[in-house]
Design an enzyme around this catalytic site. Structure first.
Site, PDB file in Angstrom:
ATOM      1  N   LYS A 136      -9.681   2.661   3.490  1.00  0.00           N
ATOM      2  CA  LYS A 136      -9.911   1.657   2.436  1.00  0.00           C
ATOM      3  C   LYS A 136     -11.322   1.089   2.523  1.00  0.00           C
ATOM      4  O   LYS A 136     -12.008   0.946   1.508  1.00  0.00           O
ATOM      5  CB  LYS A 136      -8.885   0.516   2.550  1.00  0.00           C
ATOM      6  CG  LYS A 136      -7.482   0.917   2.100  1.00  0.00           C
ATOM      7  CD  LYS A 136      -6.449  -0.182   2.357  1.00  0.00           C
ATOM      8  CE  LYS A 136      -5.049   0.326   2.042  1.00  0.00           C
ATOM      9  NZ  LYS A 136      -3.989  -0.654   2.258  1.00  0.00           N
ATOM     10  N   GLN A 191      -3.180  -5.891   5.759  1.00  0.00           N
ATOM     11  CA  GLN A 191      -2.462  -4.626   5.858  1.00  0.00           C
ATOM     12  C   GLN A 191      -1.035  -4.862   6.360  1.00  0.00           C
ATOM     13  O   GLN A 191      -0.810  -5.597   7.322  1.00  0.00           O
ATOM     14  CB  GLN A 191      -3.226  -3.675   6.805  1.00  0.00           C
ATOM     15  CG  GLN A 191      -2.634  -2.281   6.917  1.00  0.00           C
ATOM     16  CD  GLN A 191      -2.705  -1.469   5.626  1.00  0.00           C
ATOM     17  OE1 GLN A 191      -3.548  -1.718   4.762  1.00  0.00           O
ATOM     18  NE2 GLN A 191      -1.824  -0.506   5.484  1.00  0.00           N
ATOM     19  N   ASP A 227      -4.167  -6.924  -3.638  1.00  0.00           N
ATOM     20  CA  ASP A 227      -3.016  -6.063  -3.375  1.00  0.00           C
ATOM     21  C   ASP A 227      -1.903  -6.295  -4.398  1.00  0.00           C
ATOM     22  O   ASP A 227      -0.961  -5.514  -4.483  1.00  0.00           O
ATOM     23  CB  ASP A 227      -2.461  -6.403  -1.988  1.00  0.00           C
ATOM     24  CG  ASP A 227      -2.474  -5.236  -1.040  1.00  0.00           C
ATOM     25  OD1 ASP A 227      -2.811  -4.121  -1.466  1.00  0.00           O
ATOM     26  OD2 ASP A 227      -2.137  -5.452   0.131  1.00  0.00           O
TER      27      ASP A 227
HETATM   28  N1  GUN Z   1       0.842  -0.765   3.786  1.00  0.00           N
HETATM   29  C1  GUN Z   1       1.167   0.366   3.110  1.00  0.00           C
HETATM   30  N2  GUN Z   1       0.729   0.305   1.838  1.00  0.00           N
HETATM   31  C2  GUN Z   1       0.106  -0.888   1.708  1.00  0.00           C
HETATM   32  C3  GUN Z   1      -0.561  -1.522   0.610  1.00  0.00           C
HETATM   33  O1  GUN Z   1      -0.666  -1.016  -0.510  1.00  0.00           O
HETATM   34  N3  GUN Z   1      -1.053  -2.755   0.888  1.00  0.00           N
HETATM   35  C4  GUN Z   1      -0.943  -3.344   2.091  1.00  0.00           C
HETATM   36  N4  GUN Z   1      -1.464  -4.545   2.255  1.00  0.00           N
HETATM   37  N5  GUN Z   1      -0.331  -2.781   3.125  1.00  0.00           N
HETATM   38  C5  GUN Z   1       0.184  -1.558   2.923  1.00  0.00           C
END
Ligand code: GUN
Length: 281
Positions: A53, A97, A120
């Site tokens: 990311k 995350q 998110d």
């Molecule tokens: N863990 C797996 N997918 C995601 C996501 O799209 N956002 C976040 N914050 N954590 C994740």
């Protein structure tokens, strides 16, 4: 029939090109788009996702900062960091995350992110807006799935869509987005009794349960669109989706591979939400 494979990397590259142009436009007005990525603990899969990311963000001209906290960080400690990032005008987007280590109250952490920085799309206000059909930030994975359907030329309005999995991260917002786009949506989960029949009746199948090849190829309606959100690891370490890929691809109209399907789109939609947060700031 052999399905058209929807190349998530290719579509993500198109989205990233758009994001780059928008960050450049902001830069010409003196605004550097900022994204703060928070990772608590040392879950190896999460570390890989976070690295990808931040790399993607930097490639698009976004100033991505990594905040790594030890697994034994307290709820108050993480709330303090979220508050600090929430008050920092250089930070337009905050991503914590998931999953967090078990001792955290995840809902309280997400609720502490200012909704206008919740790139998110998981804050109750942003999920509520999706439910109202007036999204501000849409959760990244469902948004990415919608983009892939559009790229594949799939007609959503009037289609029968089956979503497998009812998570807040994927299944629930996915069902709402499809309903907003005029699909007739069935949301299936672990207690659904007649899963095979429901999938067999679907023009669009979104599999997001996290169980290797749960969706059998023989269930797929000929010509259906199949989007596989699953990222499971086989005994040999290889990534396996929630769909029995080869058999499903022999019947589907369009299908996403694992890896290289939904994953890159999730990251691209995060970047899109982040540049939007900066534009709205
Ligand atoms: N863990 C797996 N997918 C995601 C996501 O799209 N956002 C976040 N914050 N954590 C994740």
């Amino acid at each position: 029939m052999t399905a058209q494979v929807l190349d998530g990397k290719l579509v993500a590259a198109l989205v990233k090109d758009e994001v780059r142009a928008r960050t450049q436009a902001l830069a010409s007005r003196g605004v550097t788009v900022g994204l703060a990525v928070v990772l608590v603990g040392d879950d190896p899969a999460s570390a890989v996702y976070v690295k990808a990311k931040t790399k993607d963000a930097r490639e698009c001209g976004i100033d991505a900062t990594d905040h790594r906290l030890p697994a034994d960080t307290s709820q108050a400690g993480l709330l303090a960091l979220v508050a600090q990032l929430g008050a920092d005008p250089r930070v337009h987007g905050i991503l914590v995350q998931l999953p967090l280590p078990k001792h955290f109250d995840t809902d309280a952490i997400i609720a502490a992110i200012p909704p206008h920085k919740d790139v998110d799309g998981l804050h109750p206000e942003n999920l509520g807006r999706v439910a109202q059909g007036k999204p501000r930030f849409t959760a990244c994975t469902p948004a990415g799935c919608m983009r892939l359907l559009a790229h594949g030329g799939v007609t959503v309005a009037g289609a029968s869509a089956v979503v497998l999995g009812r998570s807040v991260l994927v299944g629930k917002p996915m069902a709402l987005l499809l309903a907003n786009a005029d699909a007739t949506v069935t949301l299936c989960h672990s207690k659904t009794r007649d899963l095979a029949e429901r999938v067999a009746a679907a023009d669009i199948v979104i599999a997001a349960v996290g169980r290797s090849e749960l969706v059998r190829g023989a269930w797929i309606k000929p010509g259906a669109a199949v989007i596989d959100v699953g990222i499971n690891r086989g005994a040999d370490g290889k990534l396996i989706g929630d769909v029995e890929y080869a058999a499903a691809a022999a019947r589907a109209g369009v299908i996403t591979p694992v890896p290289g399907g939904v994953g890159p789109m999730t990251r691209a939609c995060l970047l899109e939400n982040t540049v939007r947060a900066a534009e709205l700031a």
